[in-house]
Design a protein around this motif. Sequence first.
Motif, PDB file in Angstrom:
ATOM      1  N   GLU A 406     -78.270  16.790  -9.509  1.00 55.07           N
ATOM      2  CA  GLU A 406     -79.326  16.488 -10.483  1.00 55.07           C
ATOM      3  C   GLU A 406     -80.186  17.724 -10.687  1.00 55.07           C
ATOM      4  OE1 GLU A 406     -81.345  13.406  -8.497  1.00 55.07           O
ATOM      5  OE2 GLU A 406     -79.854  11.873  -8.993  1.00 55.07           O
ATOM      6  N   GLY A 407     -80.549  18.008 -11.902  1.00 47.24           N
ATOM      7  CA  GLY A 407     -81.495  19.090 -12.208  1.00 47.24           C
ATOM      8  C   GLY A 407     -81.100  20.411 -11.585  1.00 47.24           C
ATOM      9  N   PHE A 408     -82.049  21.014 -10.859  1.00 45.79           N
ATOM     10  CA  PHE A 408     -81.774  22.302 -10.224  1.00 45.79           C
ATOM     11  C   PHE A 408     -80.724  22.158  -9.122  1.00 45.79           C
ATOM     12  CE2 PHE A 408     -83.156  25.868  -7.333  1.00 45.79           C
ATOM     13  CZ  PHE A 408     -82.646  26.867  -8.158  1.00 45.79           C
ATOM     14  N   GLY A 409     -80.581  20.946  -8.620  1.00 49.02           N
ATOM     15  CA  GLY A 409     -79.559  20.689  -7.614  1.00 49.02           C
ATOM     16  C   GLY A 409     -78.165  21.024  -8.115  1.00 49.02           C
ATOM     17  N   ASN A 410     -77.976  20.916  -9.424  1.00 48.61           N
ATOM     18  CA  ASN A 410     -76.684  21.247 -10.017  1.00 48.61           C
ATOM     19  C   ASN A 410     -76.343  22.717  -9.773  1.00 48.61           C
ATOM     20  OD1 ASN A 410     -74.361  20.770 -11.399  1.00 48.61           O
ATOM     21  ND2 ASN A 410     -75.275  21.153 -13.411  1.00 48.61           N
ATOM     22  N   MET A 411     -77.371  23.559  -9.806  1.00 46.99           N
ATOM     23  CA  MET A 411     -77.158  24.979  -9.537  1.00 46.99           C
ATOM     24  C   MET A 411     -76.927  25.206  -8.039  1.00 46.99           C
ATOM     25  SD  MET A 411     -76.875  28.029 -10.595  1.00 46.99           S
ATOM     26  CE  MET A 411     -77.493  28.270 -12.261  1.00 46.99           C
ATOM     27  N   LEU A 412     -77.752  24.568  -7.201  1.00 48.06           N
ATOM     28  CA  LEU A 412     -77.621  24.736  -5.745  1.00 48.06           C
ATOM     29  C   LEU A 412     -76.256  24.256  -5.261  1.00 48.06           C
ATOM     30  CD1 LEU A 412     -81.102  23.516  -4.469  1.00 48.06           C
ATOM     31  CD2 LEU A 412     -80.313  25.868  -4.669  1.00 48.06           C
ATOM     32  N   ALA A 413     -75.719  23.242  -5.941  1.00 52.22           N
ATOM     33  CA  ALA A 413     -74.443  22.671  -5.518  1.00 52.22           C
ATOM     34  C   ALA A 413     -73.296  23.655  -5.656  1.00 52.22           C
ATOM     35  CB  ALA A 413     -74.148  21.412  -6.339  1.00 52.22           C
ATOM     36  N   GLU A 414     -73.511  24.732  -6.410  1.00 50.11           N
ATOM     37  CA  GLU A 414     -72.436  25.721  -6.562  1.00 50.11           C
ATOM     38  C   GLU A 414     -72.292  26.606  -5.329  1.00 50.11           C
ATOM     39  OE1 GLU A 414     -70.344  25.829  -8.979  1.00 50.11           O
ATOM     40  OE2 GLU A 414     -71.297  24.285 -10.190  1.00 50.11           O
ATOM     41  N   GLY A 415     -73.267  26.588  -4.457  1.00 52.07           N
ATOM     42  CA  GLY A 415     -73.208  27.464  -3.281  1.00 52.07           C
ATOM     43  C   GLY A 415     -73.820  28.810  -3.584  1.00 52.07           C
ATOM     44  N   PRO A 416     -74.247  29.532  -2.549  1.00 52.58           N
ATOM     45  CA  PRO A 416     -75.020  30.753  -2.763  1.00 52.58           C
ATOM     46  C   PRO A 416     -74.293  31.828  -3.582  1.00 52.58           C
ATOM     47  CG  PRO A 416     -74.481  30.456  -0.433  1.00 52.58           C
ATOM     48  CD  PRO A 416     -74.120  29.201  -1.134  1.00 52.58           C
ATOM     49  N   TYR A 417     -73.016  32.033  -3.308  1.00 52.31           N
ATOM     50  CA  TYR A 417     -72.327  33.123  -4.005  1.00 52.31           C
ATOM     51  C   TYR A 417     -72.149  32.798  -5.490  1.00 52.31           C
ATOM     52  CZ  TYR A 417     -68.767  36.409  -5.470  1.00 52.31           C
ATOM     53  OH  TYR A 417     -68.080  37.358  -6.142  1.00 52.31           O
ATOM     54  N   ASN A 418     -71.769  31.574  -5.778  1.00 53.04           N
ATOM     55  CA  ASN A 418     -71.554  31.195  -7.167  1.00 53.04           C
ATOM     56  C   ASN A 418     -72.869  31.165  -7.941  1.00 53.04           C
ATOM     57  OD1 ASN A 418     -68.802  30.913  -6.668  1.00 53.04           O
ATOM     58  ND2 ASN A 418     -69.140  28.861  -5.857  1.00 53.04           N
ATOM     59  N   ALA A 420     -75.165  33.359  -7.387  1.00 52.03           N
ATOM     60  CA  ALA A 420     -75.369  34.771  -7.709  1.00 52.03           C
ATOM     61  C   ALA A 420     -74.570  35.174  -8.937  1.00 52.03           C
ATOM     62  CB  ALA A 420     -74.977  35.635  -6.517  1.00 52.03           C
ATOM     63  N   ARG A 421     -73.409  34.518  -9.136  1.00 54.46           N
ATOM     64  CA  ARG A 421     -72.608  34.836 -10.313  1.00 54.46           C
ATOM     65  C   ARG A 421     -73.185  34.214 -11.572  1.00 54.46           C
ATOM     66  NH1 ARG A 421     -67.207  32.380  -8.645  1.00 54.46           N
ATOM     67  NH2 ARG A 421     -66.347  33.132 -10.602  1.00 54.46           N
ATOM     68  N   LYS A 422     -73.787  33.028 -11.410  1.00 53.93           N
ATOM     69  CA  LYS A 422     -74.246  32.297 -12.589  1.00 53.93           C
ATOM     70  C   LYS A 422     -75.626  32.740 -13.070  1.00 53.93           C
ATOM     71  CE  LYS A 422     -72.596  27.845 -13.368  1.00 53.93           C
ATOM     72  NZ  LYS A 422     -72.586  26.403 -13.088  1.00 53.93           N
ATOM     73  N   ASN A 644     -44.993  39.221  -5.995  1.00 51.72           N
ATOM     74  CA  ASN A 644     -46.004  38.850  -6.977  1.00 51.72           C
ATOM     75  C   ASN A 644     -47.158  39.856  -7.075  1.00 51.72           C
ATOM     76  OD1 ASN A 644     -44.720  36.424  -7.720  1.00 51.72           O
ATOM     77  ND2 ASN A 644     -45.479  35.472  -5.852  1.00 51.72           N
ATOM     78  N   ALA A 645     -47.101  40.940  -6.280  1.00 50.80           N
ATOM     79  CA  ALA A 645     -48.184  41.913  -6.305  1.00 50.80           C
ATOM     80  C   ALA A 645     -48.187  42.664  -7.641  1.00 50.80           C
ATOM     81  CB  ALA A 645     -47.998  42.892  -5.149  1.00 50.80           C
ATOM     82  N   PRO A 646     -49.292  43.253  -8.092  1.00 46.25           N
ATOM     83  CA  PRO A 646     -50.598  43.148  -7.458  1.00 46.25           C
ATOM     84  C   PRO A 646     -51.334  41.857  -7.857  1.00 46.25           C
ATOM     85  CG  PRO A 646     -50.713  44.563  -9.364  1.00 46.25           C
ATOM     86  CD  PRO A 646     -49.293  44.117  -9.259  1.00 46.25           C
ATOM     87  N   TYR A 647     -52.243  41.454  -7.014  1.00 51.50           N
ATOM     88  CA  TYR A 647     -53.029  40.254  -7.283  1.00 51.50           C
ATOM     89  C   TYR A 647     -54.376  40.666  -7.851  1.00 51.50           C
ATOM     90  CZ  TYR A 647     -49.496  38.155  -4.373  1.00 51.50           C
ATOM     91  OH  TYR A 647     -48.301  37.753  -3.876  1.00 51.50           O
ATOM     92  N   PRO A 648     -54.902  39.899  -8.805  1.00 54.14           N
ATOM     93  CA  PRO A 648     -56.220  40.254  -9.348  1.00 54.14           C
ATOM     94  C   PRO A 648     -57.281  40.191  -8.254  1.00 54.14           C
ATOM     95  CG  PRO A 648     -55.472  38.115 -10.180  1.00 54.14           C
ATOM     96  CD  PRO A 648     -54.331  38.710  -9.442  1.00 54.14           C
ATOM     97  N   ARG A 649     -58.251  41.094  -8.313  1.00 58.93           N
ATOM     98  CA  ARG A 649     -59.279  41.163  -7.282  1.00 58.93           C
ATOM     99  C   ARG A 649     -60.074  39.862  -7.212  1.00 58.93           C
ATOM    100  NH1 ARG A 649     -64.439  42.118  -6.144  1.00 58.93           N
ATOM    101  NH2 ARG A 649     -65.015  43.725  -4.623  1.00 58.93           N
ATOM    102  N   TRP A 650     -60.441  39.494  -5.982  1.00 62.70           N
ATOM    103  CA  TRP A 650     -61.165  38.241  -5.766  1.00 62.70           C
ATOM    104  C   TRP A 650     -62.511  38.243  -6.461  1.00 62.70           C
ATOM    105  CZ3 TRP A 650     -65.872  37.632  -3.132  1.00 62.70           C
ATOM    106  CH2 TRP A 650     -66.256  36.306  -2.909  1.00 62.70           C
ATOM    107  N   GLN A 651     -62.819  37.187  -7.186  1.00 62.37           N
ATOM    108  CA  GLN A 651     -64.108  37.070  -7.874  1.00 62.37           C
ATOM    109  C   GLN A 651     -64.842  35.798  -7.488  1.00 62.37           C
ATOM    110  OE1 GLN A 651     -65.369  39.325  -9.754  1.00 62.37           O
ATOM    111  NE2 GLN A 651     -63.645  40.634 -10.268  1.00 62.37           N
ATOM    112  N   GLY A 652     -64.245  34.982  -6.659  1.00 63.74           N
ATOM    113  CA  GLY A 652     -64.812  33.657  -6.422  1.00 63.74           C
ATOM    114  C   GLY A 652     -64.051  32.640  -7.249  1.00 63.74           C
ATOM    115  N   PRO A 653     -64.274  31.364  -7.004  1.00 58.00           N
ATOM    116  CA  PRO A 653     -63.527  30.323  -7.731  1.00 58.00           C
ATOM    117  C   PRO A 653     -63.973  30.247  -9.178  1.00 58.00           C
ATOM    118  CG  PRO A 653     -65.251  29.349  -6.403  1.00 58.00           C
ATOM    119  CD  PRO A 653     -65.253  30.810  -6.088  1.00 58.00           C
ATOM    120  N   PRO A 654     -63.080  29.789 -10.075  1.00 58.23           N
ATOM    121  CA  PRO A 654     -63.515  29.583 -11.465  1.00 58.23           C
ATOM    122  C   PRO A 654     -64.634  28.542 -11.513  1.00 58.23           C
ATOM    123  CG  PRO A 654     -61.163  29.128 -11.184  1.00 58.23           C
ATOM    124  CD  PRO A 654     -61.708  29.380  -9.836  1.00 58.23           C
ATOM    125  N   LEU A 655     -65.650  28.805 -12.318  1.00 56.33           N
ATOM    126  CA  LEU A 655     -66.782  27.865 -12.336  1.00 56.33           C
ATOM    127  C   LEU A 655     -66.700  26.928 -13.542  1.00 56.33           C
ATOM    128  CD1 LEU A 655     -69.633  30.309 -11.324  1.00 56.33           C
ATOM    129  CD2 LEU A 655     -68.485  28.626  -9.899  1.00 56.33           C
TER     130      LEU A 655
END
Lengths: 655, 188
Positions: A406-418, A420-422, A644-655
Amino acid sequence: MGGSRVRGGWAGKILRVDLTRGKIVEEPLTDDLAYDFIGSRGFDAKFLWEMVKPNIDPLSPENVLSLGAGLLTGTVFPECGRINVGCISALNGIYGFGNSGGWFPSRLKAAGYDHIVVTGKAPKPVYIFINDDGAQLLDAGDLWGKNTIQTEKLLRQKYGRDTRACCIGQAGENLVRTASTMVDGSFSAHGGSGAVWGSKNLKAIAATGTKKVVIADPDEFYRLAKREVERIKKAEEKPGYYFSKANYRQYGTLMLYDLLPNFVGYGADNRHLTPEQLDQIRASTLQEKYAVAYHAGCTNCLEHCTFLWEVFAGPYAGTRTTALRFGSTDYMTMGMGNADSGSMVKFHQLVNEYGMCGKMMPGAMAFALELYERGIITKEDTGGIELKAGDHETIIKLTHMTAFREGFGNMLAEGPYNMARKIPGAYPYRHGAYGRKYTPGLAFMTSPRGTDHLGTSFAVFLPPESKEAIYKHLVKKYPQLSSPTEPGVKGKGIWMVWEESNKAVLDSIGRCALPAGGIGGNESILTEVEDDPLAEGRARVLSALTGREWAAEQIYECGERITNVERAISVRQGASKEADGLPEADQHIEFDYLAVGEVTGKSMREYLEDYYRARGWDVNTGIPARAKLEELGLGHVADELEANAPYPRWQGPPL
Amino acid sequence: MFCQKCGKELSKGATVCASCGFQPVESKIRVKNIWRVTPTMGVVSENKFATDCTACETCMNFCSHFHEGSANTVLSRIVINPTELEWMLHETDDPTVERTICRQCPGLAPCMAVCKVAGAMYRDEKTGAVIIDPEYCNNCRACERACPYNAVWYVEGADKMLKCDLCGGEPQCVEVCPVFCLKYEKVA
């Protein structure tokens, strides 16, 4: 199993559940899998590697949820009632696993299964019930929306007292990325798995059974188990050593609060609390105020680090919860500058009931507070909520909001790293390797699931003489190593590999890390084996249990194999040397882990390269090298990694 | 010669016990020493009663392995009163105790009094424990109904009656309990 040979220890069956088609298939556990990967965490790695495609979205039906009990779980051996939950983590998008105690793991073995692999997505909420007659997929309409405590209670009312369950709470249903798998209502196995359950519409797994785990040599095994019990009961106290059994049994991990003024690693998040405030949340103070019945433990546990708490007065009167721990309250106290002890208990009750990780979820709040103080987010972003240090009412409010997005909780629910991305402008302030907010240090950089203390927590807490004993064993093989008791350790990479591999074995046999790893010098499974205190004793126990002769090196190799496969899964998801290591915000911090000095960009890279060399990985990419993988019998992993190499660099999960 | 069931001395040549009506199959020594395992109350905090028991099930697992060759709490002869387990699930009401541990009632035990199967129940000579011999027992469950303490019960998976036998004088549960809240004591 062939001829007259009895294979003991494993229940012998793997359960594969396809939720999309609603099908359940049982398959026998093969010798190859059992002997190469031992169980639990090892099987998780193996199944995830086999069944998950590269670079998937963790919340898509392609993700696999794999969970199972350890090899020693469900037997009489003490402190082995553990389960490992593995998946591609919804929190950070690489391989994530969580290890948890409880009663459910032993019930799973008693029902006749070692492991459960869940794939696909159910059209409507379901739960799995397992008993002697097999597994059933049942409608979870009445359980959906219930919290973890209610869910387990309802299942136990339905199927009897011997039934135990693991489940998710509302947070997992609402795809909160910091949600956990909750075992027996209060034991959290995180690894970003809660939202994966939710994405699969799977609410709970309940198990009960009267089957027996076959033991190859029951008398010898019983003798070893009983001697281990007697040894643990009589373990001597080491004077002047803080991590003693007495302290641990008295306070659990909360005793770490007493160490805080000297605990430099927490400097980053300890910016808000004064020594007087820290006094208020000390374990001894808390216990005087709130502990009701003193101890509880998982099945077959002699350490009983869990306490039962009730708040009797103040705004949180009537709150009851269990399992208050250091790891699950540190961010909501030190990170948020909060020293209200009643709110600690309340917060803990909420994360247990909603099924969230007590570390990552308040980690997101602490990160939001940091951003708020820096002016990157304002009252408008938070929906009118003012974030300020020490405001415990806001913490409780945000916890409710996060669970329901709910509300700002929607942002917190993404976790700290996500977050930072959002949030625009927040990215430079992110913390922790692979988006897991935590205290930095070499061990935290190299953990297979991202920043984490439990990848290695072996030797950290050992008394100096035990460290010395392990050093004496290791130095025979690696002469370049210097003693860990002197400052400026050489060959930290080797230590790290040794610890990580041993931890992987411990998780796979289902033994708890704390008693086996180091509380009160309790490091060996069987004391009288001097040479390699951890591995030799384990070899003897496993031999008596399984009926196959295990050598110490062989067990250690299993640990290496498991960690290499785990790394390979993460590599497919984008992990590499580039993505390893800590973000800049964490690099100024000193952490006295095996006397690691200041972690700066330069020293961090040196440590990492040292570690890659010890691992036998490519020093330039951080990817497991073919030679090492083939040595471990993982040629097929090397083939696929290269194909299957190379693999794209890690960016975090798709949001 | 003594009655197997009530322990009273039989008159010479009697085929039926005069006091309980039981038909003895073979002579037994009269059991005078009776021992039992008792859970003890531990810490009593300011606000609540609490036991030292941590609900870790170590006693149950060792019991099951000792008797059945494998650890499974369902096959244990001792069942700890899991008040704290229930508490962990936030159930405030007192749970009914479904199963517990045998008290080895001195004198004529209710379970032995109702057992009509010759040789199925007898007193251990050394410990005085009431033993069920699965070879003779036909699982009629009369003892389960008779026991006022729910200390004997039938388990489907094992297909037999389970009841504490004091492990021949060395109760494993007492030996392994990590918090020393079980004691082995003489009752008669």
